[in-house]
Scaffold this motif. Structure first.
Motif, short mmCIF file in Angstrom:
data_model
loop_
_atom_site.label_atom_id
_atom_site.label_comp_id
_atom_site.label_asym_id
_atom_site.label_seq_id
_atom_site.Cartn_x
_atom_site.Cartn_y
_atom_site.Cartn_z
N SER A 164 0.26 12.99 -8.12
CA SER A 164 -0.97 12.24 -7.89
C SER A 164 -1.67 12.80 -6.66
CB SER A 164 -0.69 10.75 -7.72
OG SER A 164 0.16 10.52 -6.63
N VAL A 165 -2.98 12.62 -6.60
CA VAL A 165 -3.81 13.21 -5.54
C VAL A 165 -4.76 12.17 -4.97
CG1 VAL A 165 -5.60 14.94 -5.06
CG2 VAL A 165 -3.72 15.50 -6.60
N SER A 166 -4.93 12.21 -3.65
CA SER A 166 -5.96 11.43 -2.97
C SER A 166 -6.54 12.30 -1.86
CB SER A 166 -5.40 10.12 -2.41
OG SER A 166 -4.41 10.37 -1.44
N VAL A 186 1.29 21.66 -6.95
CA VAL A 186 1.89 20.34 -6.96
C VAL A 186 3.20 20.34 -7.74
CG1 VAL A 186 -0.33 19.15 -6.74
CG2 VAL A 186 0.61 19.57 -9.01
N ASN A 187 4.04 19.38 -7.42
CA ASN A 187 5.29 19.15 -8.14
C ASN A 187 5.26 17.77 -8.77
OD1 ASN A 187 6.69 21.59 -7.44
ND2 ASN A 187 6.89 20.77 -5.37
N PRO A 188 5.83 17.62 -9.96
CA PRO A 188 5.85 16.30 -10.62
C PRO A 188 6.49 15.24 -9.73
CG PRO A 188 6.67 18.01 -12.11
CD PRO A 188 6.52 18.64 -10.76
N GLY A 189 5.92 14.05 -9.78
CA GLY A 189 6.48 12.92 -9.06
C GLY A 189 6.09 12.81 -7.60
N GLU A 190 5.38 13.80 -7.06
CA GLU A 190 4.99 13.75 -5.66
C GLU A 190 3.53 13.35 -5.53
OE1 GLU A 190 6.12 16.80 -2.92
OE2 GLU A 190 7.74 17.47 -4.22
N HIS A 191 3.21 12.70 -4.40
CA HIS A 191 1.82 12.36 -4.09
C HIS A 191 1.29 13.36 -3.07
CE1 HIS A 191 -1.83 10.17 -3.48
NE2 HIS A 191 -1.64 10.23 -2.17
N TYR A 192 0.05 13.80 -3.26
CA TYR A 192 -0.58 14.78 -2.37
C TYR A 192 -1.86 14.16 -1.82
CZ TYR A 192 2.73 17.94 -4.41
OH TYR A 192 3.91 18.53 -4.81
#
Length: 136
Positions: free
Chosen positions: A8-10, A113-119
C-alpha cells in the motif's frame, strides 16, 4: 511474516519554500508487475489542506514497482499568480513550463515495493528543488 498479498502507498507534500503543506497538488499513481512490464495507470487524487493524499487507489496483486506523478507546475502557478504573470511578461518567448515559476513542472518518483508492506513517500518541494524519502 505478513499474509498480505499487496503493498500500500500513501504520500504527503511539504512546500519548504513556505514551511507549510502543499494543498491541491494532483497526484497520479501507476504500477507494474516486474521491471519489464508495462505501467498501468491506477488513478489519482489531490493533496488536502494538510498536504496529504489519503485516498490513492489500491495496488493490484503482484505489483513490484510504483510510480507517483506529482503535478507541481499547476500548484506553483496557483500559489503565486503574481509571480506567474511577472515571469510570463518578462519571458514571453520562454517555454511554458517556466511560466509557473517552477523549475520542475512535474515530479515523478518510482520505487520498488514488497507485498504486505506500507510505503509512505513524502515529497519536500520548493520551486527549484525537491527531496523524497521513504517515510513511516
Amino acid at each position: 511474516m505478513s499474509t498480505e498479498t499487496t503493498a500500500s502507498v500513501s504520500t504527503h507534500i511539504l512546500d519548504t519554500s513556505i514551511g507549510r503543506p502543499a494543498e491541491g497538488v494532483a497526484i497520479s499513481l501507476a504500477a507494474r508487475a516486474g521491471s519489464g512490464a508495462a505501467w498501468v495507470a491506477l488513478g489519482g487524487s489531490a493533496t488536502d489542506a494538510d498536504g496529504r493524499c489519503k485516498d490513492l487507489p489500491a495496488l493490484p496483486e503482484g505489483t513490484t514497482h510504483v510510480r507517483l506523478d506529482f503535478e507541481t507546475e499547476a500548484y506553483f502557478a496557483k500559489k503565486n499568480p503574481s509571480t506567474h504573470n511577472q515571469q510570463a511578461d518578462a519571458q514571453q518567448d520562454a517555454p511554458a513550463n517556466r511560466d509557473s515559476g517552477a523549475f520542475f513542472p512535474e515530479v515523478a518518483i518510482t520505487f520498488a515495493v514488497n507485498p504486505g508492506e506500507h510505503y509512505h513517500v513524502p515529497l519536500l518541494l520548493n520551486p527549484f528543488g525537491y527531496s523524497v524519502y521513504r517515510g513511516s
